[in-house]
Design a protein around this motif. Sequence first.
Motif, PDB file in Angstrom:
ATOM      1  N   GLY A 100     -20.854  14.468  22.455  1.00 10.91           N
ATOM      2  CA  GLY A 100     -19.952  13.569  22.663  1.00 10.91           C
ATOM      3  C   GLY A 100     -18.984  13.672  23.923  1.00 10.91           C
ATOM      4  N   VAL A 101     -18.025  12.830  23.968  1.00 10.49           N
ATOM      5  CA  VAL A 101     -17.273  12.658  25.263  1.00 10.49           C
ATOM      6  C   VAL A 101     -15.804  13.311  25.415  1.00 10.49           C
ATOM      7  CG1 VAL A 101     -16.380  11.079  26.771  1.00 10.49           C
ATOM      8  CG2 VAL A 101     -18.739  10.570  26.094  1.00 10.49           C
ATOM      9  N   ASP A 102     -15.360  14.224  25.902  1.00 10.98           N
ATOM     10  CA  ASP A 102     -14.094  14.273  25.893  1.00 10.98           C
ATOM     11  C   ASP A 102     -13.171  13.318  26.364  1.00 10.98           C
ATOM     12  OD1 ASP A 102     -15.096  17.030  25.320  1.00 10.98           O
ATOM     13  OD2 ASP A 102     -14.447  17.811  27.328  1.00 10.98           O
ATOM     14  N   PHE A 103     -12.260  13.152  25.381  1.00  9.42           N
ATOM     15  CA  PHE A 103     -11.351  11.917  25.514  1.00  9.42           C
ATOM     16  C   PHE A 103      -9.747  12.528  25.445  1.00  9.42           C
ATOM     17  CE2 PHE A 103      -8.865   8.249  25.033  1.00  9.42           C
ATOM     18  CZ  PHE A 103      -9.810   7.098  25.134  1.00  9.42           C
ATOM     19  N   ILE A 104      -9.194  12.166  26.724  1.00  6.31           N
ATOM     20  CA  ILE A 104      -7.759  12.467  26.913  1.00  6.31           C
ATOM     21  C   ILE A 104      -6.819  11.690  26.802  1.00  6.31           C
ATOM     22  CG2 ILE A 104      -6.242  13.858  28.615  1.00  6.31           C
ATOM     23  CD1 ILE A 104      -9.087  15.028  29.897  1.00  6.31           C
ATOM     24  N   GLU A 105      -5.592  11.682  25.997  1.00  9.21           N
ATOM     25  CA  GLU A 105      -4.464  10.921  26.080  1.00  9.21           C
ATOM     26  C   GLU A 105      -3.655  11.491  26.796  1.00  9.21           C
ATOM     27  OE1 GLU A 105      -3.655   9.254  21.980  1.00  9.21           O
ATOM     28  OE2 GLU A 105      -5.597   9.919  21.468  1.00  9.21           O
ATOM     29  N   ALA A 106      -2.834  10.725  27.778  1.00 14.04           N
ATOM     30  CA  ALA A 106      -1.763  11.317  28.259  1.00 14.04           C
ATOM     31  C   ALA A 106      -0.626  10.454  28.905  1.00 14.04           C
ATOM     32  CB  ALA A 106      -2.460  11.782  29.753  1.00 14.04           C
ATOM     33  N   PHE A 107       0.348  10.771  29.379  1.00 11.95           N
ATOM     34  CA  PHE A 107       1.437   9.874  29.405  1.00 11.95           C
ATOM     35  C   PHE A 107       2.188  10.294  31.037  1.00 11.95           C
ATOM     36  CE2 PHE A 107       6.265   9.396  30.142  1.00 11.95           C
ATOM     37  CZ  PHE A 107       6.147   8.070  29.860  1.00 11.95           C
ATOM     38  N   ALA A 108       2.413   9.344  32.019  1.00 19.83           N
ATOM     39  CA  ALA A 108       2.752   9.637  32.990  1.00 19.83           C
ATOM     40  C   ALA A 108       4.180   8.898  33.642  1.00 19.83           C
ATOM     41  CB  ALA A 108       1.692   9.161  34.234  1.00 19.83           C
ATOM     42  N   ASP A 109       5.002   9.662  34.088  1.00 20.77           N
ATOM     43  CA  ASP A 109       6.530   9.052  33.924  1.00 20.77           C
ATOM     44  C   ASP A 109       6.455   8.454  35.463  1.00 20.77           C
ATOM     45  OD1 ASP A 109       6.242  11.481  35.578  1.00 20.77           O
ATOM     46  OD2 ASP A 109       8.110  12.229  35.231  1.00 20.77           O
ATOM     47  N   VAL A 110       5.766   7.364  35.524  1.00 16.10           N
ATOM     48  CA  VAL A 110       5.875   6.569  36.786  1.00 16.10           C
ATOM     49  C   VAL A 110       5.573   5.061  36.471  1.00 16.10           C
ATOM     50  CG1 VAL A 110       3.483   6.922  37.269  1.00 16.10           C
ATOM     51  CG2 VAL A 110       4.987   6.368  39.225  1.00 16.10           C
ATOM     52  N   LYS A 111       5.805   4.211  36.900  1.00 17.01           N
ATOM     53  CA  LYS A 111       5.494   2.646  36.929  1.00 17.01           C
ATOM     54  C   LYS A 111       4.364   2.450  37.743  1.00 17.01           C
ATOM     55  CE  LYS A 111      10.295   1.284  36.212  1.00 17.01           C
ATOM     56  NZ  LYS A 111      11.286   0.442  36.569  1.00 17.01           N
ATOM     57  N   LEU A 112       3.480   1.300  37.203  1.00 18.45           N
ATOM     58  CA  LEU A 112       2.287   0.959  37.692  1.00 18.45           C
ATOM     59  C   LEU A 112       2.573   0.577  39.365  1.00 18.45           C
ATOM     60  CD1 LEU A 112      -0.688   0.630  37.735  1.00 18.45           C
ATOM     61  CD2 LEU A 112      -0.076  -1.577  37.041  1.00 18.45           C
ATOM     62  N   GLN A 113       3.820  -0.147  39.492  1.00 16.71           N
ATOM     63  CA  GLN A 113       4.158  -0.669  40.722  1.00 16.71           C
ATOM     64  C   GLN A 113       4.487   0.632  41.536  1.00 16.71           C
ATOM     65  OE1 GLN A 113       5.628  -1.343  37.944  1.00 16.71           O
ATOM     66  NE2 GLN A 113       7.612  -1.963  38.282  1.00 16.71           N
ATOM     67  N   ASP A 114       4.911   1.739  41.247  1.00 15.54           N
ATOM     68  CA  ASP A 114       5.298   2.964  42.029  1.00 15.54           C
ATOM     69  C   ASP A 114       4.238   3.824  42.284  1.00 15.54           C
ATOM     70  OD1 ASP A 114       7.699   1.881  42.391  1.00 15.54           O
ATOM     71  OD2 ASP A 114       8.575   3.123  40.596  1.00 15.54           O
ATOM     72  N   LEU A 115       2.882   3.718  42.007  1.00 14.15           N
ATOM     73  CA  LEU A 115       1.699   4.392  42.164  1.00 14.15           C
ATOM     74  C   LEU A 115       1.580   4.181  43.434  1.00 14.15           C
ATOM     75  CD1 LEU A 115      -0.801   4.127  39.196  1.00 14.15           C
ATOM     76  CD2 LEU A 115       0.489   6.076  39.931  1.00 14.15           C
ATOM     77  N   ASN A 116       1.306   5.368  44.240  1.00 15.51           N
ATOM     78  CA  ASN A 116       0.854   5.400  46.021  1.00 15.51           C
ATOM     79  C   ASN A 116      -0.687   5.252  45.836  1.00 15.51           C
ATOM     80  OD1 ASN A 116       0.357   5.520  48.427  1.00 15.51           O
ATOM     81  ND2 ASN A 116       1.324   7.350  48.864  1.00 15.51           N
ATOM     82  N   LEU A 117      -1.201   3.993  45.693  1.00 12.76           N
ATOM     83  CA  LEU A 117      -2.742   3.925  45.566  1.00 12.76           C
ATOM     84  C   LEU A 117      -3.462   3.902  46.868  1.00 12.76           C
ATOM     85  CD1 LEU A 117      -2.632   0.384  43.642  1.00 12.76           C
ATOM     86  CD2 LEU A 117      -3.012   2.620  42.695  1.00 12.76           C
ATOM     87  N   TYR A 118      -2.732   4.092  47.838  1.00 17.14           N
ATOM     88  CA  TYR A 118      -3.259   4.085  49.263  1.00 17.14           C
ATOM     89  C   TYR A 118      -3.799   5.640  49.468  1.00 17.14           C
ATOM     90  CZ  TYR A 118      -2.441   5.830  53.993  1.00 17.14           C
ATOM     91  OH  TYR A 118      -2.627   6.557  55.299  1.00 17.14           O
ATOM     92  N   ASN A 119      -2.892   6.618  48.806  1.00 13.63           N
ATOM     93  CA  ASN A 119      -3.191   8.117  48.729  1.00 13.63           C
ATOM     94  C   ASN A 119      -3.487   8.492  47.596  1.00 13.63           C
ATOM     95  OD1 ASN A 119      -3.356  10.878  49.227  1.00 13.63           O
ATOM     96  ND2 ASN A 119      -1.310  10.810  50.127  1.00 13.63           N
ATOM     97  N   PRO A 120      -4.827   8.230  47.060  1.00  9.68           N
ATOM     98  CA  PRO A 120      -5.481   8.910  45.805  1.00  9.68           C
ATOM     99  C   PRO A 120      -5.336  10.342  45.645  1.00  9.68           C
ATOM    100  CG  PRO A 120      -7.239   8.228  47.000  1.00  9.68           C
ATOM    101  CD  PRO A 120      -5.979   7.766  47.826  1.00  9.68           C
TER     102      PRO A 120
END
Length: 462
Positions: A100-120
């Motif tokens: 099987g495949v390990d499947f993780i459910e998580a929560f991040a206390d950030v909004k999508l628009q606040d993700l710094n996509l430029y710096n992964p």
Amino acid sequence: MGVKGEFKVKVNKKEVVAAVLPMQEHWLPQSNLDLLLPPLDVGVFFCYNKPITDSSLTFGSMVSVLKKAMAQALVSYYAFAGEMVENSVGEPELLCNNRGVDFIEAFADVKLQDLNLYNPDDTIEGKLVPKKMRGVLCVQATELVCGGLVVACTFDHRVADAYTANMFLVSWAEMAHSKPLTLLPSFRRSLISPRRPGFYNPSLDDMYVPVSALPPPKPQHPNADHLISRIYYVQADELSRLQSLAENSGIGHKTTKLEAFSAFLWKMVAAGVVEGDKICRMGIVVDGRLRMGGGETDRLKLMNTYFGNVLSIPYGEKRADELRERPLSWVANTVHECLESAVTKDHFLDLIDWVEAHRPEPALAKIYASGGEEDAGPAFVVSSGKRFPGSKVDFGWGKPMLGSYHFPWGGEAGYVMPMPSPLGNGDWVVYMHLLKSQMELIETHAAHVFRPLTFDYLLNLV
């Protein structure tokens, strides 16, 4: 461009998703082309806005859709539910046992628009893209404060290349819509078996190297330059401009956008060489499926659905001074000549036989670990992601706002993957894993080409 606030990710649940139907345990040998890959994990992630067309969709219901569709897709893509083991001579083999495949459910206390996509490195690595601990594939679904969702996968590159992963991602999404699979994977290793007797062009000894013949790595100083990851977008008109600058009517072929882009980047990297006239290497990943099809319709159909690695990494090498001084058209022609050597069926047949002649000793692409040589300068590899199926990875709550590979691959060379922009306007989204000094040089002297990826840019998505 800066982070709009640090965020934490809390893992709420871990479970294993196996194929919905039982299967007979069996061994799947690695092909000779699989054996050229060292143990590397590749990440890919997709960002989704909060569903607005269906208010009944919650994080829990979306995760249920993902898991159910995954269990169904793994029936056909059973290799992703297996695990890597060693055979009697120390080579990796795939045990297809439906662990099987390990499947993780998580929560991040950030909004999508606040993700710094430029710096992964700050926002994606180790937070939203999971670290695979077991098996071949690991998945993480992360709920964001705004109701958005990030779905990320990490898979073992020894088992699958990006083409294979793309097939699986599309099939997974199709299962979520209860659609029949567009492509059923083929595991016919006989499609790329070595010839009897085998033979190969000696030039492959310059492209690939047994691990035992690698030069020792240079000692790393604490303050030494290091590889970092960034994501940019390149506008379509800039790509056309580079292509136009790289054109040379006297060479008898049209320069592609990828060749022009790679040549421009090669010149930029060479411009950063300040100590001596070092040799700069630039490789391009070539997918061999079309070449191995050889014009035979039935064979081409099988190769189009082949599960595994069908890659080669030819590379060119030039002195830094020459790359700096020569025009872009000359460098682009050098890129083209480098590619010409590898875009044939004979090249891939030779490569398969080269591996066979060196087994069971592991080998890899020389450009991946070429930094130990005395006059070695910077090296990087460009891998075209033009087939990246971002818009097709729709599980029922809309197309992703952004999808990207994430591949800090651990080698001494840099890695660059351009992909189609989700805007669908001819722009590219470019994942880059290069030395920090190279990124700084590029951002200083080529800011008009490489623009940091921002949420505002993605807001133009219709």
